[in-house]
Scaffold this motif. Sequence first.
Motif, PDB file in Angstrom:
ATOM      1  N   ALA A 105       0.639  -1.465   6.677  1.00  0.00           N
ATOM      2  CA  ALA A 105      -0.563  -1.296   7.444  1.00  0.00           C
ATOM      3  C   ALA A 105      -1.184   0.274   7.235  1.00  0.00           C
ATOM      4  N   ASP A 106      -0.064   0.964   7.758  1.00  0.00           N
ATOM      5  CA  ASP A 106      -0.570   2.472   7.579  1.00  0.00           C
ATOM      6  C   ASP A 106      -0.780   3.069   6.194  1.00  0.00           C
TER       7      ASP A 106
ATOM      8  N   ARG B 123       6.492  -3.456   7.682  1.00  0.00           N
ATOM      9  CA  ARG B 123       5.236  -4.368   7.989  1.00  0.00           C
ATOM     10  C   ARG B 123       4.271  -3.311   8.490  1.00  0.00           C
ATOM     11  N   ASP B 124       4.576  -2.507   9.559  1.00  0.00           N
ATOM     12  CA  ASP B 124       3.969  -1.343  10.198  1.00  0.00           C
ATOM     13  C   ASP B 124       3.363  -0.322   9.212  1.00  0.00           C
TER      14      ASP B 124
ATOM     15  N   SER C  79      -4.325   1.690   4.988  1.00  0.00           N
ATOM     16  CA  SER C  79      -5.437   1.748   5.825  1.00  0.00           C
ATOM     17  C   SER C  79      -6.397   2.537   5.440  1.00  0.00           C
TER      18      SER C  79
END
Length: 63
Positions: free
Chosen positions: A44-45, A40-41, A48
């Motif tokens: 997001a990265d 999930r992280d 972005s």
Amino acid sequence: MRTTKIVYWQEDELWLGYLEEFPDYWTQGTTVEDLEEHLRDLHADVTSGELPGVRHVADLTLA
């Protein structure tokens, strides 16, 4: 809520995986749940717009 496909497997004591759309970016976790949080992280990265040169995998419709 959105979903995305992931690819994951266990190697020794760790779980490794990546987002199917972004196969160049791998991460790991000590459990499947930990791996999912890291994925999930990672999502997001890479979505972005702040990372340069992110390569994507997509479907192409052919005639």
